[in-house]
Each structure stands twice: as C-alpha cells, then as structure tokens.
Enzyme design. Sequence first.
Site, PDB file in Angstrom:
ATOM      1  N   HIS A  44     -11.001 -11.535  31.479  1.00 47.89           N
ATOM      2  CA  HIS A  44     -11.497 -10.680  30.400  1.00 47.89           C
ATOM      3  C   HIS A  44     -10.501  -9.542  30.242  1.00 47.89           C
ATOM      4  CE1 HIS A  44     -15.401 -12.721  30.504  1.00 47.89           C
ATOM      5  NE2 HIS A  44     -15.348 -12.612  31.819  1.00 47.89           N
ATOM      6  N   ASP A  47     -11.942 -20.446  39.853  1.00 47.17           N
ATOM      7  CA  ASP A  47     -12.854 -19.950  38.819  1.00 47.17           C
ATOM      8  C   ASP A  47     -12.170 -18.846  38.013  1.00 47.17           C
ATOM      9  OD1 ASP A  47     -15.096 -19.817  37.232  1.00 47.17           O
ATOM     10  OD2 ASP A  47     -16.280 -18.619  38.629  1.00 47.17           O
ATOM     11  N   ARG A  82     -10.213 -20.197  28.041  1.00 42.47           N
ATOM     12  CA  ARG A  82     -10.746 -19.455  26.891  1.00 42.47           C
ATOM     13  C   ARG A  82     -10.352 -19.989  25.513  1.00 42.47           C
ATOM     14  NH1 ARG A  82     -14.570 -17.185  29.877  1.00 42.47           N
ATOM     15  NH2 ARG A  82     -13.922 -15.432  31.168  1.00 42.47           N
ATOM     16  N   HIS A  86     -22.978 -24.876  38.258  1.00 43.21           N
ATOM     17  CA  HIS A  86     -23.054 -23.443  38.563  1.00 43.21           C
ATOM     18  C   HIS A  86     -24.510 -23.171  38.888  1.00 43.21           C
ATOM     19  CE1 HIS A  86     -22.079 -19.038  37.460  1.00 43.21           C
ATOM     20  NE2 HIS A  86     -23.311 -19.060  37.948  1.00 43.21           N
TER      21      HIS A  86
END
Length: 446
Positions: free
Chosen positions: A315, A311, A65, A179
């Site tokens: 959040h 993966d 991130r 993906h």
Amino acid sequence: MRKILIKNAKLVNEGVVKDGEVYIEDDLIKEVADIISVKSHDVKVIDAEGQFLLPGVIDDQVHFREPGLTHKEDIAFGSRAAVAGGITSFIEMPNTNPQTVTIELLEEKFDLAKESSVANYSFMFGGTNDNLEEIKKINPKNTPALKLFLGSSTGNMLVDDEKVLEEIFKNSPVLIAVHCEDEQTIKDNLAKYKKDFGDDIPMVYHPKIRSVEACYLSSSKAVKLAKKTGAKLHVFHVSTAKELSLFEGKKALKDKKITAEVCIHHLWFNDTDYEKKGTRIKWNPAVKTEKDQKALFKALLDNKLDVIATDHAPHTKEEKDQAYTKAPSGGPLVQHALPAMLEFYHKGQISLPKIVEKMCHNPAILFQIEKRGYIREGYKADLVLVDPNAPWTVQKDNILYKCGWSPFEKTTFKSRITHTFVNGKLGYKNFKVLDVKNGERLMFDR
C-alpha cells in the site's frame, strides 16, 4: 543458443550443500557436476567462488495489485522486486479489481503478465458465494489453486455461506488455499476497541482484534471441512501457536492432504515491534506475540509448516499513515524475503538446505509445478547466486517496490543476492534489474 557455465559454486539443493558447477543451454539446466569442462568458445563463464547457488525461490502468495489497484503496485514493478530478491516464480492472488472470479478474467491477468513480467507467473482463481460453476471450469494443468477468504476481504470474496463452502470443498478441481480468520470474532473485537479509542486504536491492539481465537476458529473449521470432504487444503500465513495443533509434520509433503505455510513477517516481527513500526507492520493475520513467533519457527523446522511465503501486499505510505481503522493491512516483502531468511541462517537458527526446502522445493511439490524448484538436469534454469559475506543496508535508494517503502528499511543484511537467472537468462545482477521480460506461465504436472 545461449550457453552459461556457473563455476566454483556451493550448490544448495535437495538437502545438501556441496561444491559444484552448473551448465545452462538456453532455458534449461543441461549439466550439474563437480567439475564441468566446456570446450565451446561462446560460453559465458561466471566464477561463483565463495557464493551459494540456490534454485530460484517460488513465492506462492503475492498481491501485485493489477488490474485496478496499480497505484500501489503492478506486475512490472512487483516482478522486478521479486527477481532482485531471488524470487523467480510467483503465484498472485485474486482480490484485484475486478476480482479474478471468472475464467475470462483469470486469462486476462495471464495476458497482462505475459507483457510485463520479468519473473515466471501464475494466478489463483478466486472463490465467492456464487461462482461455483466457474470454479468447476478451472483447468488444473495451468491454474495453481483456488483461493478462498474465510475472513474479511474486499468486495464479495468473503465465502461465508456454509452450504456453498462445503460444495466448493467437494467440487474444486485444484488445491484450495485459504485465508483463515473468523469474521464475527473480528467484528466483535473491533467494536469493543472502537468504543474505547474511536478510529485511532493503538496498533498494539491489532493482534487483540484479529486475535488468536479468530484465527483458530476459522482454520480449525477449514481443516475439519477438508477432512470431511477429502479436499486438498493449504492454509496460508499461519500466525499463532494454537493453530499448529491442526497440522502434522511426520508425513512427506507429497503425501499430505492438509498443508500450511508461514510468512516472513510472522517469523521476523512480534508484537513488541508495533510501538516502533506502527501500521508499517499491520498485516492480516496480525503479527502476534514472541511466544507465537518462536512456536512458528519451531514448527517450520519440525515440518508442521511446509512453505515460507511473503504475502507481499503493498500500500502507499499515505494509505498506511492513516488512523488504525483506515490504514489497510499488508506490506511489500518480495525483495527482502530471502535475505531475511538468510539472516536466520547466519544466526544458526536454520540451515541453508532447510531454507531452500521451504522456499523452493516445497512450493514446487505442493502445486506440482513442472520442472522448477530444483537444481536438476532438464529443469528450467531458474537460479540464484548469493554472496553470504557482502553486507548491505535497506534504504530508500535501493528499494524497488512501487510504493517506495519497506518494513525492513535501515536493516542491514549480511547476504547479498548477486545474480538471478530466470529461464536461463540473467534477470538481475548486483542491485540492477535487467529489463528483460524473461517470465513464463507456470504449468502444473497434474
């Protein structure tokens, strides 16, 4: 010179488990033998009686991130959680803010990691409908792969122009990692369920919206294009039994042009877990049925699936606790991936050498990573000690993710990671990350 001797361990490496010892000098494995006698007085000795010694795990798919989304996670937090989970090297994804779609932005991420990572690091370059010229500039020696989103993504990273896609497959100087979910299928399915439920769609419908067909349509198209162009293709996070027909397990990994991986959550969870876990296990691609889950595990053992990854995509709790259409997909996994796989070992479902093959050896082979992924003389001393008989429970006070939660909360694991070495330096010991920036940029033997 830093000298460490790990004695009385059970080495899990290259298909076997055997008693042995490992001697480290500075950042390298100097000697691997049944018994090592070192006369020097300045050697730190670690007695690993009753423990397994594994190569450091290489996780080829994380989202840390940074830059731009650091309220969820960042390289410092993510790499610390990774090392606590026995992951000594990570490859991070390009859908940050800004997205990693120019060589200049890619190098800026490497600069960030150099300052803060306690694990070894690399970053994939991101493809778009309009950056083919930048893609051609990728240096295969220091960049692992090109990441393409063939299903929904943030910003402009969805590559949906057929002509551009074929040109990318023809011209990429590195492996293409994809993906795969068909965007139109997902949109049509979502519209149907929104009509019935509005924004608050029950989570049980997530695998109906991001359906088997959405996955298969996209992955089969990618495989077909790879065969047509000769591109080297790696399909991320396969989640359905149907897709497994696209891959074969008889060739050695080094001889495969088309490879695939499975993620921890698709092996651990299935759609019966949505009622209890809700959006905490909302991922793209979705966790699907028990039948899919069992088929994935069998394909892993049969070598149709080459790599196990996380993966890892955190959040915040507040973001995840929203209604279905607003709650983002993804969750934190790096700290608990290896302990989760070791649970399958305890249940007799997979051997220790097979876990090491899929999490350590195969990522090194697939990406041609220099001197990592094995317990070998002359290789970097990325090593993990595991006590297979030291149960512990995941709870808030031992979760190291910046987001502060885990889908494994309240799960008790039988195996505990006791030590993690990164480039010969102790980076983690018994629930404590040693705040030493041990990480190095991964290099590739191409």
